[in-house]
Write a protein that holds these residues in place. Structure first.
Motif, mmCIF file in Angstrom:
data_model
loop_
_atom_site.group_PDB
_atom_site.id
_atom_site.type_symbol
_atom_site.label_atom_id
_atom_site.label_comp_id
_atom_site.label_asym_id
_atom_site.label_seq_id
_atom_site.Cartn_x
_atom_site.Cartn_y
_atom_site.Cartn_z
ATOM 1 N N PHE A 12 61.161 -58.927 -14.249
ATOM 2 C CA PHE A 12 61.184 -60.333 -15.031
ATOM 3 C C PHE A 12 60.549 -59.269 -15.906
ATOM 4 N N LYS A 13 59.824 -57.685 -16.265
ATOM 5 C CA LYS A 13 59.170 -57.801 -17.763
ATOM 6 C C LYS A 13 60.419 -56.494 -17.705
ATOM 7 N N LYS A 14 61.805 -56.334 -17.240
ATOM 8 C CA LYS A 14 62.375 -55.475 -17.652
ATOM 9 C C LYS A 14 63.723 -56.431 -18.367
ATOM 10 N N CYS A 15 63.606 -57.494 -17.457
ATOM 11 C CA CYS A 15 64.749 -58.937 -18.557
ATOM 12 C C CYS A 15 64.042 -59.180 -19.883
ATOM 13 N N ILE A 16 62.800 -58.894 -19.797
ATOM 14 C CA ILE A 16 62.280 -59.376 -21.141
ATOM 15 C C ILE A 16 62.683 -58.353 -22.155
ATOM 16 N N GLU A 17 62.446 -57.214 -22.036
ATOM 17 C CA GLU A 17 62.549 -56.279 -22.492
ATOM 18 C C GLU A 17 64.407 -56.040 -22.926
ATOM 19 N N ILE A 18 65.140 -56.653 -22.116
ATOM 20 C CA ILE A 18 66.320 -56.704 -22.212
ATOM 21 C C ILE A 18 66.770 -57.760 -23.990
ATOM 22 N N LEU A 19 66.367 -59.400 -23.376
ATOM 23 C CA LEU A 19 66.618 -59.676 -24.322
ATOM 24 C C LEU A 19 65.742 -59.174 -25.657
ATOM 25 N N GLU A 20 64.571 -58.336 -25.894
ATOM 26 C CA GLU A 20 64.256 -58.046 -27.381
ATOM 27 C C GLU A 20 65.531 -56.487 -27.142
ATOM 28 N N THR A 21 65.515 -55.915 -27.224
ATOM 29 C CA THR A 21 66.463 -55.163 -26.998
ATOM 30 C C THR A 21 67.081 -55.779 -27.538
ATOM 31 N N LEU A 22 68.041 -55.862 -26.634
ATOM 32 C CA LEU A 22 69.723 -57.029 -27.678
ATOM 33 C C LEU A 22 69.687 -58.197 -28.239
ATOM 34 N N LYS A 23 68.201 -58.360 -28.790
ATOM 35 C CA LYS A 23 68.583 -59.657 -29.660
ATOM 36 C C LYS A 23 69.379 -59.297 -30.399
ATOM 37 N N HIS A 24 69.864 -60.338 -30.375
ATOM 38 C CA HIS A 24 71.390 -61.075 -31.730
ATOM 39 C C HIS A 24 72.037 -62.563 -31.412
ATOM 40 N N LYS A 25 72.178 -62.933 -33.093
ATOM 41 C CA LYS A 25 72.059 -64.531 -33.064
ATOM 42 C C LYS A 25 73.548 -64.352 -32.206
ATOM 43 N N ARG A 26 74.796 -63.329 -31.946
ATOM 44 C CA ARG A 26 75.745 -63.559 -31.590
ATOM 45 C C ARG A 26 75.912 -63.578 -29.825
ATOM 46 N N VAL A 27 74.274 -63.481 -29.464
ATOM 47 C CA VAL A 27 74.407 -62.890 -28.080
ATOM 48 C C VAL A 27 73.077 -64.011 -27.792
ATOM 49 N N THR A 28 73.620 -64.177 -26.485
ATOM 50 C CA THR A 28 72.262 -65.100 -25.343
ATOM 51 C C THR A 28 72.520 -64.255 -24.464
ATOM 52 N N PHE A 29 71.907 -65.283 -23.730
ATOM 53 C CA PHE A 29 70.662 -64.861 -22.279
ATOM 54 C C PHE A 29 70.734 -66.212 -21.183
ATOM 55 N N LYS A 30 71.050 -66.001 -19.518
ATOM 56 C CA LYS A 30 70.939 -66.287 -18.891
ATOM 57 C C LYS A 30 69.752 -65.795 -18.064
ATOM 58 N N ILE A 31 68.934 -66.157 -17.006
ATOM 59 C CA ILE A 31 68.699 -65.353 -16.166
ATOM 60 C C ILE A 31 68.259 -65.743 -14.685
ATOM 61 N N LEU A 32 69.063 -65.504 -13.395
ATOM 62 C CA LEU A 32 68.952 -65.706 -12.308
ATOM 63 C C LEU A 32 68.034 -64.984 -11.597
ATOM 64 N N PRO A 33 66.880 -65.845 -11.381
ATOM 65 C CA PRO A 33 65.939 -65.762 -10.530
ATOM 66 C C PRO A 33 66.536 -65.632 -9.035
ATOM 67 N N LYS A 34 65.161 -64.547 -8.657
ATOM 68 C CA LYS A 34 65.777 -64.481 -7.767
ATOM 69 C C LYS A 34 65.481 -65.458 -6.455
ATOM 70 N N SER A 35 66.535 -65.422 -5.429
ATOM 71 C CA SER A 35 66.444 -65.789 -4.079
ATOM 72 C C SER A 35 66.796 -67.229 -4.754
ATOM 73 N N THR A 36 67.281 -67.712 -5.670
ATOM 74 C CA THR A 36 68.079 -68.968 -6.212
ATOM 75 C C THR A 36 69.194 -69.142 -6.238
ATOM 76 N N HIS A 37 70.048 -70.573 -6.821
ATOM 77 C CA HIS A 37 71.218 -70.699 -6.948
ATOM 78 C C HIS A 37 71.438 -71.667 -8.129
ATOM 79 N N PHE A 38 70.741 -70.697 -9.318
ATOM 80 C CA PHE A 38 71.141 -71.273 -10.546
ATOM 81 C C PHE A 38 70.851 -70.209 -12.021
ATOM 82 N N ILE A 39 71.340 -70.284 -12.691
ATOM 83 C CA ILE A 39 71.491 -69.316 -13.837
ATOM 84 C C ILE A 39 70.268 -69.950 -15.467
ATOM 85 N N ILE A 40 69.629 -69.774 -16.048
ATOM 86 C CA ILE A 40 68.997 -70.776 -16.475
ATOM 87 C C ILE A 40 68.828 -70.004 -18.020
#
Length: 387
Positions: free
Chosen positions: A344-372
């Motif tokens: 999760f820490k790395k996910c957050i770092e990636i959001l902050e690093t790659l933030k741009h108006k043309r880039v969106t993000f979803k996370i696939l939480p471990k042991s789940t069957h959805f992206i959010i």
């Protein structure tokens, strides 16, 4: 016990699941507990909690008792020296609580600690730190003067702009999405005022702590995602709620301000006209391409089928670092992060690093069957089932 994390939930089952997962990771090396208070959700939030997190204390209210009362119920049953009031639409880093608690132990006259909040696109949320909303400060907020004169103390107090985004220090008001404080202090001031209107409960709690001669802090060394649960579009309805909140706060702690009442009436009219001229907000366009950061190529194929689009697979066994050159910002790109392989820490770092108006993000939480995730701070967020 060192820390109790209180999560008040209402009809955000998938955000809640991701939130609890991140909290459990963050409590791995801490003597702590998670308490989920459900305000009579009509989705399957409670059943999910019982099935997936049977070890978590679940309090099921038979009615929606509101934010203040729901959190007060949770704190009543907490056992920790410290408590964390946490929104269910948040994601914490694995080291969030250890960093916050280490900071807390070094402070004298500790009040509340808040942290750096970012939205689902990686952008800083200015409400992470605020000043006392006196009538003048509220005026500068309503008419956007804090944006025009960000370096002038006369105008920049609403969002505590004396502190930069990446600077820890004392502030007056913190946001209820993430608050850490000693449980004894919370109980001493009576917790959240159950007569409070929307938008005022965290202001009131923060100010009540200041009245006890305690110090509130904004702590920048950990970032937490806060998917905005309610639109922050500043229309007439928003202004009406803002008015009710400020009137409650003034009546409780100060005297009612005629100046503020006049200003807010003008503000309601102004924003209603602007909203009418703007028309309905435009829907965000769909991504033109997708990139899946994972080590599970089979899942990538499933995503292609669900999203009805080609999904580029970036194998984390080969790519050790996720960097901006891997994401083209000339077209709309959605980055999907597999939490099974990315913390999760790395996910957050990636959001902050790659933030741009043309880039969106979803996370696939471990042991789940959805992206959010969320494509904008002005929307509730999106969930897509993979299976």
């Amino acid at each position: 016990m060192h820390l109790s994390v209180i999560i008040l939930n209402y009809n955000v089952r998938y955000f809640l699941e991701q939130c609890v997962l991140s909290v459990q990771e963050a409590l791995a090396a801490i003597d702590g507990e998670v308490i989920v208070v459900d305000n009579n959700s009509d989705d399957d939030s409670c059943q999910m909690m019982k099935n997936r997190f049977p070890e978590v204390k679940l309090i099921q209210n038979k009615e929606n008792s509101g934010f203040p009362k729901g959190n007060n119920l949770g704190v009543e049953q907490a056992k920790g020296k410290y408590i964390c009031i946490l929104n269910p639409d948040t994601v914490v880093s694995e080291d969030t609580f250890s960093k916050i608690l280490a900071f807390a132990e070094k402070q004298d006259n500790l009040g509340i600690i808040g942290c750096k909040l970012i939205d689902g696109t990686g952008n800083f949320l200015p409400e992470s730190k605020r000043g006392i909303p006196t009538p003048w400060v509220a005026f500068t907020k309503i008419f956007g003067l804090y944006k025009v004169f960000p370096n002038q103390r006369l105008f920049n107090q609403y969002y505590a702009q004396h502190l930069k985004e990446n600077q820890t220090g004392k502030v007056d008001i913190l946001v209820g999405a993430f608050m850490v404080m000693k449980r004894d202090l919370y109980l001493e001031i009576g917790g959240f005022d159950e007569d409070c209107f929307m938008y005022a409960d965290d202001i009131d709690l923060s100010y009540s702590v200041l009245q006890k001669q305690k110090n509130n802090y904004y702590f920048h060394e950990t970032s937490v995602i806060h998917y905005k649960g309610e639109s922050t579009v500043k229309d007439g309805r928003y202004m009406k709620r803002f008015q009710e909140a400020m009137e409650f706060f003034y009546e409780k702690h100060f005297r009612k301000s005629l100046f503020f009442l006049v200003v807010i009436k003008i503000g309601i009219l102004f924003f209603s006209v602007v909203k009418m001229l703007q028309g309905k907000p435009k829907a965000n366009p769909l991504p033109e391409s997708y990139i899946f950061f994972s080590s599970n190529e089979i899942l990538c194929e499933q995503l292609c089928s669900v999203l009805k689009n080609k999904v580029a697979f970036l194998d984390l066994k080969k790519e050790k670092m996720v960097n901006s050159c891997l994401v083209s910002k000339n077209k709309r790109v959605e980055v999907i992060l597999d939490n099974q392989y990315i913390s999760f820490k790395k996910c957050i770092e990636i959001l902050e690093t790659l933030k741009h108006k043309r880039v969106t993000f979803k996370i696939l939480p471990k042991s789940t069957h959805f992206i959010i995730g969320s494509d904008s701070k002005n929307e509730r967020g999106k969930m897509v089932k993979i299976k």
